[in-house]
Motif scaffolding. Structure first.
Motif, mmCIF file in Angstrom:
data_model
loop_
_atom_site.group_PDB
_atom_site.id
_atom_site.type_symbol
_atom_site.label_atom_id
_atom_site.label_comp_id
_atom_site.label_asym_id
_atom_site.label_seq_id
_atom_site.Cartn_x
_atom_site.Cartn_y
_atom_site.Cartn_z
ATOM 1 N N GLY A 1 11.868 -40.380 -1.455
ATOM 2 C CA GLY A 1 11.225 -41.209 -2.472
ATOM 3 C C GLY A 1 11.532 -42.681 -2.283
ATOM 4 O O GLY A 1 10.648 -43.533 -2.411
ATOM 5 N N ARG A 2 12.791 -43.006 -1.958
ATOM 6 C CA ARG A 2 13.159 -44.404 -1.719
ATOM 7 C C ARG A 2 12.430 -44.962 -0.498
ATOM 8 O O ARG A 2 12.028 -46.140 -0.481
ATOM 9 N N ILE B 1 5.252 -38.943 -20.476
ATOM 10 C CA ILE B 1 6.690 -38.689 -20.359
ATOM 11 C C ILE B 1 6.984 -37.845 -19.125
ATOM 12 O O ILE B 1 7.923 -38.137 -18.359
ATOM 13 N N PHE B 2 6.183 -36.800 -18.915
ATOM 14 C CA PHE B 2 6.376 -35.947 -17.741
ATOM 15 C C PHE B 2 6.176 -36.738 -16.452
ATOM 16 O O PHE B 2 6.942 -36.581 -15.488
ATOM 17 N N SER B 3 5.155 -37.606 -16.419
ATOM 18 C CA SER B 3 4.885 -38.401 -15.220
ATOM 19 C C SER B 3 6.044 -39.350 -14.930
ATOM 20 O O SER B 3 6.437 -39.524 -13.769
ATOM 21 N N GLY C 1 10.670 -40.595 -11.594
ATOM 22 C CA GLY C 1 12.085 -40.912 -11.470
ATOM 23 C C GLY C 1 12.830 -39.933 -10.591
ATOM 24 O O GLY C 1 13.683 -40.331 -9.784
ATOM 25 N N MET C 2 12.517 -38.645 -10.722
ATOM 26 C CA MET C 2 13.155 -37.626 -9.893
ATOM 27 C C MET C 2 12.833 -37.836 -8.422
ATOM 28 O O MET C 2 13.690 -37.668 -7.547
ATOM 29 N N ILE C 3 11.585 -38.207 -8.139
ATOM 30 C CA ILE C 3 11.192 -38.435 -6.752
ATOM 31 C C ILE C 3 11.813 -39.724 -6.218
ATOM 32 O O ILE C 3 12.241 -39.806 -5.068
#
Length: 205
Positions: free
Chosen positions: A82-83, A67-69, A74-76
């Motif tokens: 990140g994109r 879940i943390f990963s 997603g945040m990155i």
């Protein structure tokens, strides 16, 4: 006694099935974490893997890490950097012959199903299946590609016909648009109706 026994089944069966599904899903998540940890333990020296062995045996750690990963990824991914890295990563994968076909297909399906702007599973419909004298509930998933539309001539749509009681499997079909009856019920209510084999009516009906 038969009445009491059936009443007991009706109470415990939904709970047991729910626990079984959750346990199955958690087992998959723990398995993902366990495989990663096993690979790390295999390549690392024996003296430095003892804390990892103890850490892996803690119940629920795999789920928390997965879940943390996912959240960290997603945040990155929503950031500008990140994109940019995702575009580079996709270009690399698209240059590998076999990986390119698998990755692009899976990505298109996931983008369609999970995107809020996609058409997939946005509408419940009635179609004739498996013969002209019977009907079943299906879900509109899109419209045919240009070549298929040109060869068919008349307007058609894509539908997914789920199986009962497991709606994750089913059949992809292209049917004439004028033979489809649109339903006013939500996709969620339609899925509940299918999973219950027609015993649970949609909300408000």
């Amino acid at each position: 006694m038969k009445k009491y026994f059936i009443a007991g089944i009706l109470v415990w069966a939904p709970l047991a099935i729910t626990i079984w599904v959750i346990t199955w899903a958690l087992g998959i998540l723990d398995g993902v974490f366990g495989s990663v940890m096993s690979a790390i333990i295999t390549v690392m020296p024996t003296s430095s893997t003892m804390p990892l062995r103890d850490f892996r045996n803690i119940p629920g750690v795999g789920i928390l890490i997965v879940i943390f990963s996912m959240m960290l990824t997603g945040m990155i991914a929503i950031t500008f950097a990140g994109r940019w890295w995702l575009k580079i990563w996709e270009r690399i994968l698209n240059r590998i012959p076999i990986v390119r076909s698998i990755y692009s297909s899976v990505k298109q399906v996931s983008d369609t199903l999970l995107s809020s702007s996609g058409e997939a599973f946005k509408k419940a419909v009635l179609i004739r299946y498996p013969h002209q004298n019977s009907w079943t509930i299906a879900f509109q998933t899109g419209t045919p590609m240009r070549e298929v539309a040109e060869k068919l001539g008349t307007p058609h749509i894509h539908v997914f016909v789920p199986t009962t009681p497991n709606p994750t499997s089913g059949f992809f079909m292209i049917v004439p648009k004028d033979s489809v009856i649109e339903l006013s019920i939500s996709v969620e209510d339609a899925l509940k109706h299918i999973v219950s084999m027609g015993t649970v009516p949609p909300a408000g009906q």
